[in-house]
Write a protein that holds these residues in place. Structure first.
Motif, PDB file in Angstrom:
ATOM      1  N   LEU A  37       0.841  -1.195   0.000  1.00  0.00           N
ATOM      2  CA  LEU A  37       0.000   0.000   0.000  1.00  0.00           C
ATOM      3  C   LEU A  37       0.876   1.244   0.000  1.00  0.00           C
ATOM      4  N   ASP A  38       0.474   2.258  -0.741  1.00  0.00           N
ATOM      5  CA  ASP A  38       1.110   3.573  -0.683  1.00  0.00           C
ATOM      6  C   ASP A  38       0.082   4.530  -0.110  1.00  0.00           C
ATOM      7  N   PRO A  39       0.229   4.921   1.169  1.00  0.00           N
ATOM      8  CA  PRO A  39      -0.797   5.737   1.815  1.00  0.00           C
ATOM      9  C   PRO A  39      -0.924   7.146   1.247  1.00  0.00           C
ATOM     10  N   ARG A  40       0.137   7.720   0.724  1.00  0.00           N
ATOM     11  CA  ARG A  40       0.034   9.064   0.149  1.00  0.00           C
ATOM     12  C   ARG A  40      -0.683   9.054  -1.189  1.00  0.00           C
ATOM     13  N   ALA A  41      -0.331   8.109  -2.031  1.00  0.00           N
ATOM     14  CA  ALA A  41      -0.955   8.018  -3.351  1.00  0.00           C
ATOM     15  C   ALA A  41      -2.285   7.272  -3.296  1.00  0.00           C
ATOM     16  N   ARG A  42      -2.556   6.639  -2.147  1.00  0.00           N
ATOM     17  CA  ARG A  42      -3.760   5.815  -1.976  1.00  0.00           C
ATOM     18  C   ARG A  42      -3.898   4.791  -3.104  1.00  0.00           C
ATOM     19  N   THR A  43      -2.810   4.095  -3.338  1.00  0.00           N
ATOM     20  CA  THR A  43      -2.791   3.006  -4.306  1.00  0.00           C
ATOM     21  C   THR A  43      -2.342   1.743  -3.588  1.00  0.00           C
ATOM     22  N   SER A  44      -2.761   0.624  -4.108  1.00  0.00           N
ATOM     23  CA  SER A  44      -2.352  -0.648  -3.529  1.00  0.00           C
ATOM     24  C   SER A  44      -2.331  -1.707  -4.617  1.00  0.00           C
ATOM     25  N   GLY A  45      -1.655  -2.796  -4.325  1.00  0.00           N
ATOM     26  CA  GLY A  45      -1.606  -3.871  -5.296  1.00  0.00           C
ATOM     27  C   GLY A  45      -0.950  -5.113  -4.742  1.00  0.00           C
ATOM     28  N   PHE A  46      -1.166  -6.189  -5.454  1.00  0.00           N
ATOM     29  CA  PHE A  46      -0.580  -7.478  -5.104  1.00  0.00           C
ATOM     30  C   PHE A  46       0.585  -7.774  -6.033  1.00  0.00           C
ATOM     31  N   PHE A  47       1.540  -8.502  -5.521  1.00  0.00           N
ATOM     32  CA  PHE A  47       2.661  -9.000  -6.307  1.00  0.00           C
ATOM     33  C   PHE A  47       2.695 -10.505  -6.115  1.00  0.00           C
ATOM     34  N   SER A  48       2.744 -11.244  -7.226  1.00  0.00           N
ATOM     35  CA  SER A  48       2.751 -12.701  -7.134  1.00  0.00           C
ATOM     36  C   SER A  48       3.568 -13.294  -8.272  1.00  0.00           C
ATOM     37  N   TRP A  49       3.916 -14.550  -8.102  1.00  0.00           N
ATOM     38  CA  TRP A  49       4.688 -15.284  -9.100  1.00  0.00           C
ATOM     39  C   TRP A  49       3.866 -15.558 -10.347  1.00  0.00           C
ATOM     40  N   ASN A  50       4.544 -15.629 -11.498  1.00  0.00           N
ATOM     41  CA  ASN A  50       3.879 -16.170 -12.684  1.00  0.00           C
ATOM     42  C   ASN A  50       3.873 -17.694 -12.542  1.00  0.00           C
ATOM     43  N   ARG A  51       3.220 -18.398 -13.426  1.00  0.00           N
ATOM     44  CA  ARG A  51       3.072 -19.853 -13.292  1.00  0.00           C
ATOM     45  C   ARG A  51       4.404 -20.608 -13.298  1.00  0.00           C
ATOM     46  N   GLN A  52       5.386 -20.079 -14.002  1.00  0.00           N
ATOM     47  CA  GLN A  52       6.685 -20.758 -14.087  1.00  0.00           C
ATOM     48  C   GLN A  52       7.618 -20.362 -12.935  1.00  0.00           C
ATOM     49  N   ARG A  53       7.166 -19.456 -12.078  1.00  0.00           N
ATOM     50  CA  ARG A  53       7.952 -18.910 -10.972  1.00  0.00           C
ATOM     51  C   ARG A  53       9.272 -18.305 -11.459  1.00  0.00           C
ATOM     52  N   THR A  54       9.198 -17.590 -12.573  1.00  0.00           N
ATOM     53  CA  THR A  54      10.379 -16.934 -13.114  1.00  0.00           C
ATOM     54  C   THR A  54      10.315 -15.418 -12.957  1.00  0.00           C
ATOM     55  N   LYS A  55       9.125 -14.892 -12.617  1.00  0.00           N
ATOM     56  CA  LYS A  55       8.938 -13.446 -12.508  1.00  0.00           C
ATOM     57  C   LYS A  55       7.848 -13.140 -11.494  1.00  0.00           C
ATOM     58  N   VAL A  56       8.018 -12.056 -10.753  1.00  0.00           N
ATOM     59  CA  VAL A  56       6.991 -11.583  -9.833  1.00  0.00           C
ATOM     60  C   VAL A  56       6.228 -10.474 -10.546  1.00  0.00           C
ATOM     61  N   ASN A  57       4.918 -10.664 -10.729  1.00  0.00           N
ATOM     62  CA  ASN A  57       4.068  -9.722 -11.453  1.00  0.00           C
ATOM     63  C   ASN A  57       3.273  -8.838 -10.502  1.00  0.00           C
ATOM     64  N   ARG A  58       2.952  -7.640 -10.967  1.00  0.00           N
ATOM     65  CA  ARG A  58       2.150  -6.693 -10.197  1.00  0.00           C
ATOM     66  C   ARG A  58       0.706  -6.722 -10.690  1.00  0.00           C
ATOM     67  N   TYR A  59      -0.235  -6.657  -9.735  1.00  0.00           N
ATOM     68  CA  TYR A  59      -1.661  -6.577 -10.030  1.00  0.00           C
ATOM     69  C   TYR A  59      -2.251  -5.451  -9.195  1.00  0.00           C
ATOM     70  N   ASP A  60      -2.665  -4.365  -9.848  1.00  0.00           N
ATOM     71  CA  ASP A  60      -3.244  -3.238  -9.124  1.00  0.00           C
ATOM     72  C   ASP A  60      -4.545  -3.648  -8.452  1.00  0.00           C
ATOM     73  N   PHE A  61      -4.823  -3.017  -7.313  1.00  0.00           N
ATOM     74  CA  PHE A  61      -6.002  -3.324  -6.523  1.00  0.00           C
ATOM     75  C   PHE A  61      -6.541  -2.011  -5.979  1.00  0.00           C
ATOM     76  N   MET A  62      -7.856  -1.908  -5.855  1.00  0.00           N
ATOM     77  CA  MET A  62      -8.450  -0.659  -5.366  1.00  0.00           C
ATOM     78  C   MET A  62      -8.008  -0.389  -3.927  1.00  0.00           C
ATOM     79  N   TRP A  63      -7.959   0.883  -3.576  1.00  0.00           N
ATOM     80  CA  TRP A  63      -7.595   1.288  -2.215  1.00  0.00           C
ATOM     81  C   TRP A  63      -8.654   0.752  -1.252  1.00  0.00           C
ATOM     82  N   PRO A  64      -8.244  -0.001  -0.233  1.00  0.00           N
ATOM     83  CA  PRO A  64      -9.226  -0.634   0.660  1.00  0.00           C
ATOM     84  C   PRO A  64      -9.894   0.362   1.607  1.00  0.00           C
TER      85      PRO A  64
END
Length: 71
Positions: A37-64
């Motif tokens: 979470l970035d409290p100043r920008a009020r943005t948040s997101g998840f980071f997770s592995w791709n299926r091959q576990r070769t890269k961590v991808n970002r997925y934006d998510f609404m501010w909770p």
């Protein structure tokens, strides 16, 4: 799941070099995610592995709603 507030508020959400190291070495399962979470920008997101576990991808998510008055 690892939940982090941004150590660089106002610059958006991303995993720092140390965050990536921790995720790649200790959160190695495909179902492990980091939530940032970035409290100043009020943005948040998840980071997770791709299926091959070769890269961590970002997925934006609404501010909770529960975080609205936290900072």
């Amino acid at each position: 799941m690892c939940i982090r507030d941004s150590t660089h508020p106002g610059f958006g959400i991303f995993l720092s070099g140390m965050d990536l190291f921790i995720h790649q070495n200790f959160f190695t399962q495909i179902w492990h995610v980091a939530y940032v979470l970035d409290p100043r920008a009020r943005t948040s997101g998840f980071f997770s592995w791709n299926r091959q576990r070769t890269k961590v991808n970002r997925y934006d998510f609404m501010w909770p709603e529960w975080a609205a008055d936290s900072w």
